[in-house]
Design an enzyme around this catalytic site. Structure first.
Site, PDB file in Angstrom:
ATOM      1  N   TRP A  32      33.018  64.344  43.989  1.00 51.66           N
ATOM      2  CA  TRP A  32      32.463  65.531  44.637  1.00 51.66           C
ATOM      3  C   TRP A  32      31.275  66.028  43.845  1.00 51.66           C
ATOM      4  O   TRP A  32      31.334  66.044  42.614  1.00 51.66           O
ATOM      5  CB  TRP A  32      33.554  66.617  44.673  1.00 51.66           C
ATOM      6  CG  TRP A  32      33.086  67.985  45.084  1.00 51.66           C
ATOM      7  CD1 TRP A  32      33.088  68.504  46.348  1.00 51.66           C
ATOM      8  CD2 TRP A  32      32.563  69.014  44.246  1.00 51.66           C
ATOM      9  NE1 TRP A  32      32.590  69.788  46.348  1.00 51.66           N
ATOM     10  CE2 TRP A  32      32.250  70.129  45.050  1.00 51.66           C
ATOM     11  CE3 TRP A  32      32.299  69.124  42.879  1.00 51.66           C
ATOM     12  CZ2 TRP A  32      31.709  71.314  44.557  1.00 51.66           C
ATOM     13  CZ3 TRP A  32      31.749  70.303  42.364  1.00 51.66           C
ATOM     14  CH2 TRP A  32      31.467  71.371  43.199  1.00 51.66           C
ATOM     15  N   SER A  98      36.693  60.748  39.768  1.00 49.45           N
ATOM     16  CA  SER A  98      37.074  62.097  40.186  1.00 49.45           C
ATOM     17  C   SER A  98      37.715  62.068  41.572  1.00 49.45           C
ATOM     18  O   SER A  98      38.754  61.434  41.761  1.00 49.45           O
ATOM     19  CB  SER A  98      35.847  63.006  40.132  1.00 49.45           C
ATOM     20  OG  SER A  98      36.206  64.362  40.175  1.00 49.45           O
ATOM     21  N   THR A  99      37.106  62.701  42.573  1.00 55.83           N
ATOM     22  CA  THR A  99      37.634  62.669  43.939  1.00 55.83           C
ATOM     23  C   THR A  99      37.676  61.246  44.475  1.00 55.83           C
ATOM     24  O   THR A  99      38.528  60.913  45.309  1.00 55.83           O
ATOM     25  CB  THR A  99      36.790  63.564  44.858  1.00 55.83           C
ATOM     26  OG1 THR A  99      36.765  64.901  44.333  1.00 55.83           O
ATOM     27  CG2 THR A  99      37.335  63.590  46.267  1.00 55.83           C
ATOM     28  N   ALA A 123      38.113  59.393  35.185  1.00 52.36           N
ATOM     29  CA  ALA A 123      38.199  60.864  35.263  1.00 52.36           C
ATOM     30  C   ALA A 123      38.675  61.296  36.643  1.00 52.36           C
ATOM     31  O   ALA A 123      38.137  62.228  37.241  1.00 52.36           O
ATOM     32  CB  ALA A 123      36.842  61.497  34.934  1.00 52.36           C
ATOM     33  N   ASP A 227      37.317  66.590  29.124  1.00 54.54           N
ATOM     34  CA  ASP A 227      36.992  66.746  30.550  1.00 54.54           C
ATOM     35  C   ASP A 227      37.334  68.175  30.972  1.00 54.54           C
ATOM     36  O   ASP A 227      38.496  68.577  30.947  1.00 54.54           O
ATOM     37  CB  ASP A 227      37.802  65.737  31.362  1.00 54.54           C
ATOM     38  CG  ASP A 227      37.372  65.645  32.815  1.00 54.54           C
ATOM     39  OD1 ASP A 227      36.963  66.672  33.390  1.00 54.54           O
ATOM     40  OD2 ASP A 227      37.475  64.545  33.390  1.00 54.54           O
ATOM     41  N   HIS A 256      33.479  65.074  31.856  1.00 51.83           N
ATOM     42  CA  HIS A 256      33.923  64.602  33.162  1.00 51.83           C
ATOM     43  C   HIS A 256      33.019  63.490  33.689  1.00 51.83           C
ATOM     44  O   HIS A 256      33.496  62.479  34.195  1.00 51.83           O
ATOM     45  CB  HIS A 256      33.956  65.771  34.146  1.00 51.83           C
ATOM     46  CG  HIS A 256      34.512  65.413  35.484  1.00 51.83           C
ATOM     47  ND1 HIS A 256      35.803  64.965  35.655  1.00 51.83           N
ATOM     48  CD2 HIS A 256      33.955  65.436  36.735  1.00 51.83           C
ATOM     49  CE1 HIS A 256      36.030  64.734  36.935  1.00 51.83           C
ATOM     50  NE2 HIS A 256      34.919  64.996  37.602  1.00 51.83           N
TER      51      HIS A 256
END
Length: 276
Positions: A32, A98-99, A123, A227, A256
């Site tokens: 994101w 991430s996402t 992450a 992070d 992150h």
């Protein structure tokens, strides 16, 4: 530019860099609120080492069509499946940041691993990002709500504050700040539709425990222990406990956006894992 047409007629953008005589295929899923451009350091490096690299702009992000509906993780997984099948990709290495980790986990949950040889979570917001009574180290839901309200109130301002601060760790004492990375993050993120980047936050409240427990293929889990977006306790340290064939790599002090702040290390980690 390369597009496929999805089942609902939406135009879905992707990059496919395929060196002559490529020896493996890696498919990237971005975080994101970015796009496939977030992976340019890794894609260039791997393609330069003879590996085919594919990355897409999630629907509503980057150059993909800004659909009003279907901005949820189940549909992202189905979109990814359509791309993989239309390109007839096999024995791939799936990589999610991430996402993007939510997306690739849900992809295997819905479509299996018949086309996937290995997975990499960088992450990633899996297995459980949001705080709950049985997940006390997670991110409080009011914090997720703050992301939503900030986007609705002044998305441009918020999309400057995030990369200037916690995303790259530029708010830490002694951090080497790159204005270029901040400007690039803003430029890419603001391309996405407000609807899509807003609804992306819903995926952070899902539980991906069963998807990770079901994986029976090698998986590499990478994260920095500083992070500020995904707490390492609920990210890498929780994920590795669920994976049958998991390998953990922690970057001390890593932020992150570790692909940008530690690109040489991440690139080599990916290459070594792909070739192992």
């Amino acid at each position: 530019m390369p597009y496929i047409t999805l089942r609902d007629g939406a135009q879905f953008y992707y990059k496919d860099w395929n060196p002559q005589g490529s020896t493996a295929t890696v498919v990237f899923s971005h975080g994101w609120p970015l796009s496939s451009d977030a992976w340019e350091k890794q894609m260039f490096f791997l393609a330069d080492h003879g590996i085919r690299v594919v990355a897409h702009d999630r629907r509503g992000h980057g150059r993909s069509e800004q659909t009003w509906e279907r901005n949820d993780v189940d549909n992202w997984a189905d979109d990814l499946s359509e791309l993989i099948e239309k390109l007839d990709l096999k024995d791939i290495v799936l990589v999610g940041h991430s996402t993007g980790g939510c997306e690739i986990a849900r992809y295997t949950g819905r479509h299996g691993t018949s086309r996937v040889a290995k997975m990499v979570f960088i992450a990633s917001a899996v297995p459980r990002f949001a705080q709950a009574p049985d997940n006390p180290d997670g991110v409080p839901v009011p914090t997720i709500d703050f992301f939503r309200s900030s986007m609705l109130q002044d998305r441009a301002k918020f999309f400057i504050e995030v990369p200037t601060g916690p995303f790259f760790g530029f708010n830490r004492p002694g951090a080497k700040v790159s204005q270029g990375l901040i400007d690039s993050w803003f430029a890419v993120g603001i391309q996405g539709s407000l609807k899509a980047v807003y609804e992306t936050t819903r995926s952070w409240e899902n539980d991906y425990t069963e998807e990770l427990k079901a994986l029976d293929i090698p998986a590499l889990v990478i994260q920095g222990d500083d992070d500020q977006i995904v707490p390492v306790k609920v990210g890498a340290y929780a994920a590795i406990k669920l994976l049958k064939k998991g390998t953990l790599k922690i970057y001390p002090g890593g932020a992150h956006a570790i692909m940008d702040t530690e690109p040489e290390g991440i690139n080599q980690d990916l290459l070594s894992f792909i070739q192992s």
